[in-house]
Write an enzyme that holds these catalytic residues in place. Structure first.
Site, PDB file in Angstrom:
ATOM      1  N   GLU A  55      -1.313   4.839   0.771  1.00 57.27           N
ATOM      2  CA  GLU A  55      -1.745   4.714   1.803  1.00 57.27           C
ATOM      3  C   GLU A  55      -3.042   6.099   1.706  1.00 57.27           C
ATOM      4  OE1 GLU A  55      -2.132   2.266   4.111  1.00 57.27           O
ATOM      5  OE2 GLU A  55      -0.632   1.149   3.216  1.00 57.27           O
ATOM      6  N   ASP A 135      -2.927   1.039  -5.446  1.00 60.71           N
ATOM      7  CA  ASP A 135      -1.033   1.286  -5.940  1.00 60.71           C
ATOM      8  C   ASP A 135      -0.968   1.734  -7.519  1.00 60.71           C
ATOM      9  OD1 ASP A 135      -0.631  -1.028  -4.749  1.00 60.71           O
ATOM     10  OD2 ASP A 135       0.110  -2.229  -5.958  1.00 60.71           O
TER      11      ASP A 135
END
Length: 191
Positions: A55, A135
Site C-alpha cells: 500500500e 508489489d
C-alpha cells in the site's frame, strides 16, 4: 519518501464477509491506509507488513493521484460529449432521431456502454501495472517471501481462482492473477 497519513484504520468487515483486503486512499492531509479486520486476523505479522509495504508503494508511485486524474479526464470527456450532443443536431441525426433532449440523453446512455467496454481493457491494464509496481516496492522493502505468502493466503481466503482464463483476466481484471504476481516477485517474468 515521506508519508503523512491521517491514520491506519481497521474496517470491521467481518460482519459482512470473510473477504480480506487493504487499500490506500485519499490525498493531501486526508491520506489513509485501511485494513479489513478479516485480513489482520488471518495473516502473520510478516504478511501484514508486506501488505502495508504494498500500500505504501501505491503512495510512492502516486497511483491514487493518477487514478483520480484519470477519472477526472474521463468525466471531462463525458461531460464534453454531453455538451456537444445536446447542443448539436448531428448526434441525434446519426441515429435518425429527433433532436429532443430526452431522446439525446437516452441515446448517449446507450452509447456509453460500448465506449466503456472498449476502454475497460486499457484502464484495467494500467491498474495491473500499478499493482506490479506496488508489489515490487513491497519486495524491495520486506522481501519477496512475505508478499508471496500474503498474496497466496489472500487468494485462498477470498476464494479467488488461481487459474483464470488469461484473455478474460487481461480484459477484466484490475489486479494481475496471483500466479503472475508471484512469478513477477520471483523475477521469472517481466511486467
Amino acid at each position: 519518501m515521506r508519508l503523512r497519513v491521517q491514520g491506519l484504520y481497521v474496517m470491521d468487515a467481518s460482519k459482512r464477509s470473510a473477504h480480506g483486503n487493504a487499500y490506500f486512499t485519499g490525498f493531501g492531509k486526508a491520506k489513509r491506509i485501511v485494513f479489513f479486520d478479516t485480513l489482520l486476523e488471518k495473516h502473520t505479522l510478516d504478511e501484514i507488513e508486506s501488505i502495508l509495504a504494498h500500500e505504501l508503494g501505491h503512495f510512492k508511485f502516486g497511483h491514487v493521484r493518477q487514478m483520480i486524474l484519470q477519472a477526472a479526464i474521463i468525466a471531462f470527456i463525458g461531460f464534453a460529449a454531453l455538451y456537444w450532443a445536446f447542443g448539436s443536431e448531428t448526434f441525434a441525426g446519426w441515429f435518425g432521431l429527433p433532436h429532443d433532449p430526452g431522446v439525446v440523453l437516452i441515446a448517449l446512455l446507450f452509447a456509453k456502454e460500448p465506449v466503456s467496454h472498449l476502454l475497460h481493457p486499457l484502464l484495467a491494464a494500467r491498474s495491473r501495472k500499478n499493482e506490479f509496481e506496488a508489489d515490487d516496492f513491497a519486495r524491495r522493502i520486506v522481501g519477496k517471501e512475505p508478499m508471496i505468502s500474503a498474496l497466496t493466503r489472500l487468494t485462498r481466503d477470498n476464494l479467488a481462482t488461481l487459474t483464470p482464463d488469461p484473455l478474460y483476466a487481461k480484459f477484466y481484471f484490475s489486479h494481475p492473477p496471483v500466479p503472475m504476481r508471484v512469478a513477477q516477485l520471483r523475477g521469472a517474468v517481466e511486467a
